[in-house]
Design an enzyme around this catalytic site. Structure first.
Site, PDB file in Angstrom:
ATOM      1  N   GLY A  47       9.217 141.705  77.124  1.00  0.00           N
ATOM      2  CA  GLY A  47      10.242 140.711  76.776  1.00  0.00           C
ATOM      3  C   GLY A  47       9.941 139.354  77.377  1.00  0.00           C
ATOM      4  CB  CYS A  48       9.065 138.329  80.808  1.00  0.00           C
ATOM      5  SG  CYS A  48      10.547 139.019  81.572  1.00  0.00           S
ATOM      6  CB  THR A  49       4.765 138.693  77.507  1.00  0.00           C
ATOM      7  OG1 THR A  49       4.403 139.173  78.803  1.00  0.00           O
ATOM      8  CG2 THR A  49       3.540 138.139  76.797  1.00  0.00           C
TER       9      THR A  49
ATOM     10  CB  ALA B  63       6.267 133.143  78.465  1.00  0.00           C
TER      11      ALA B  63
END
Length: 155
Positions: free
Chosen positions: A43-45, A48
């Site tokens: 999710g964070c990738t 970003a």
């Protein structure tokens, strides 16, 4: 309680590129301050990458994008290089900004209680006041939503 119109809490923290970021030093420009749980997680990738892909449009509006998590600067440097992120990542290992922005929450992961960052984004105006905030962010379409909100506030 943080809400639109309140002054964004100031902080000075280490960031990628050997920098120290002081939020109040960015006055005069809009700031997209997004908090995310952890470098190199799916999710964070995706979040970003979404901000990366829209970066030219944010930059054209004079906006600064800052990603914040509790990861180390070294972890951030690797994450930034791996995904060619054109904005700085701020390391908040002591949870100073996370606490000021009230993004540390008790969550459940794999059935176990954990303390972690609730994915949240704050759109801060050139005067240092919060224009818009999102909590419990779902990644899909979020960067586009933030860009639309920025365009609307600058119109």
């Amino acid at each position: 309680m943080l809400e639109p119109g309140t002054l964004a809490p100031d902080f000075t923290l280490p960031a990628t590129g050997g920098q120290e970021i002081t939020l109040s030093a960015l006055r005069g420009r809009p700031v997209v301050l997004y908090f995310y749980p952890k470098d190199n997680t799916p999710g964070c990738t995706n979040e970003a990458i979404a901000f990366r892909d829209l970066y030219p449009e944010f930059a054209a509006l004079g906006a600064v994008i800052l990603g914040v998590s509790r990861d180390s600067v070294k972890s951030h440097e690797n994450f930034k290089a791996k995904y060619q992120l054109p904005f700085e990542l701020v390391s908040d290992t002591e949870e100073l900004a996370c606490t000021a922005y009230d993004v540390i929450k008790n969550k459940t992961m794999y059935g176990k209680p954990v303390r972690g960052i609730e994915r949240s984004t704050f759109l801060i105006g050139p005067d240092g006041r919060i224009l818009h905030l999102w909590r419990g962010v779902k990644v899909d379409g979020h960067a586009q939503e933030v860009l639309a909100a920025l365009r609307k506030t600058l119109a």
